[in-house]
Design a protein around this motif. Structure first.
Motif, PDB file in Angstrom:
ATOM      1  N   TYR A   1      16.305  -0.232   8.285  1.00 12.51           N
ATOM      2  CA  TYR A   1      16.226   0.952   8.182  1.00 12.51           C
ATOM      3  C   TYR A   1      15.196   1.538   7.212  1.00 12.51           C
ATOM      4  CZ  TYR A   1      18.899   1.195  12.603  1.00 12.51           C
ATOM      5  OH  TYR A   1      19.283   1.006  14.013  1.00 12.51           O
TER       6      TYR A   1
ATOM      7  N   ASP B   1      15.265   4.730   5.477  1.00 11.68           N
ATOM      8  CA  ASP B   1      16.177   5.923   5.350  1.00 11.68           C
ATOM      9  C   ASP B   1      15.262   6.937   4.474  1.00 11.68           C
ATOM     10  OD1 ASP B   1      17.805   7.892   5.466  1.00 11.68           O
ATOM     11  OD2 ASP B   1      19.552   6.448   5.142  1.00 11.68           O
TER      12      ASP B   1
ATOM     13  N   SER C   1      13.748   5.466  10.336  1.00 11.02           N
ATOM     14  CA  SER C   1      13.317   4.778  11.376  1.00 11.02           C
ATOM     15  C   SER C   1      13.557   3.218  11.202  1.00 11.02           C
ATOM     16  CB  SER C   1      11.726   4.992  11.338  1.00 11.02           C
ATOM     17  OG  SER C   1      11.063   4.753  10.184  1.00 11.02           O
ATOM     18  N   PRO C   2      13.713   2.805  12.296  1.00 15.41           N
ATOM     19  CA  PRO C   2      13.973   1.086  12.414  1.00 15.41           C
ATOM     20  C   PRO C   2      12.856   0.257  11.819  1.00 15.41           C
ATOM     21  CG  PRO C   2      13.895   1.893  14.438  1.00 15.41           C
ATOM     22  CD  PRO C   2      13.779   3.115  13.744  1.00 15.41           C
TER      23      PRO C   2
END
Length: 278
Positions: free
Chosen positions: A181, A183, A202-203
């Motif tokens: 992710y 982050d 968000s991945p």
């Protein structure tokens, strides 16, 4: 037919060029037409007493009877200006559409070309012999693959966000989901528009997981370390890239692996993705 002829020429002309060609022809024809000249058409006619006069032949729509084999060039009035005007308007419409998709920068890379860039780098890395274990050979190539993966397997994040990624801080890993992710929830991860959109996480694409695993293992990152472990290091002390050095390196990677060796700057990849989505 005239437009197709020019489009199929070698090299093919752009529609804006075709519009210019047709406009020039239209101007010449209009000049001739307005000055009392006529376009000439080769017609079979006989020169005998009692045949139609020249004035009669000049009448639009006059049909000529052919009785003799003797040929003479006679004038017949036509109105090509309207046809040329329509042809020019057609070329101009196509030129406007063509400009919408034309690259505005010589270093622009289409999203399809961006995918091929990553594929080329991976193919070269996988061609290395399994006996090649020297990290001085493998690590730089893995570093390039990770960079290309983060920029081309998902909607590209801001260049500064990718540049400043730190393992265990702004780049986190969920073992249960086997997913990395980006982050940006901490105050130290502020970026240009964080005051508008707020904290985010968000991945990363699953496609990049394999390469991040290999790269981080070879770099021997310690996830629980308090040190600032930048994902993309620069110099012997593993410091973060500054903006100019980062841009030079990214452009060099894309120039090295892209199909046409295009030195695409990192900020332009967002435009490539947006153009692809449209």
């Amino acid at each position: 037919a005239y437009l197709e002829f020019l489009r199929n020429a070698d090299p093919p002309r752009k529609y804006s060029t075709l519009a210019s060609y047709v406009n020039n022809i239209s101007t010449v024809v209009e000049f001739l037409f307005n000055n009392g000249l006529t376009c000439w058409q080769k017609t079979r006619a006989t020169v005998e007493e009692g045949k139609p006069t020249l004035d009669e032949l000049m009448e639009p729509g006059y049909i000529l009877d052919v009785e003799d084999e003797e040929e003479e060039v006679v004038p017949t009035q036509i109105d090509p200006i309207r046809q040329l005007t329509n042809l020019r308007l057609q070329a101009e419409r196509m030129a406007r559409r063509e400009r919408l998709w034309a690259p505005r920068d010589a270093n622009f890379l289409t999203w399809k070309e961006a995918q091929q860039t990553r594929i080329n780098a991976i193919a070269e890395y996988e061609s290395l012999s399994s006996s090649t274990t020297d990290h001085r050979i493998r690590l730089p190539r893995l570093k390039e693959i990770v960079l290309l993966s983060l920029f081309t397997t998902q909607p590209p994040d801001r260049s500064g966000v990718i540049r400043k990624l730190r393992a265990g801080s702004t780049l986190t890993y969920d073992r249960a989901k086997n997913t990395y992710y980006i982050d940006l929830r901490s105050l130290s991860a502020k970026h240009k528009t964080s005051h508008i959109y707020g904290p985010s996480i968000s991945p990363c694409s699953k496609t990049s997981t394999k390469w991040l695993h290999q790269y981080l293992a070879l770099r021997q990152f310690e996830w629980d370390s308090n040190e600032r472990q930048y994902l993309f290091y620069h110099g012997s002390d593993d410091r973060c890239y500054d903006e100019s050095a980062w841009s030079r390196w990214v452009k060099g990677v894309f120039k090295k692996w892209s199909p046409n060796h295009t030195a695409t700057p990192p900020k332009m990849l967002r435009a490539s993705f947006i153009t692809f989505m449209r």
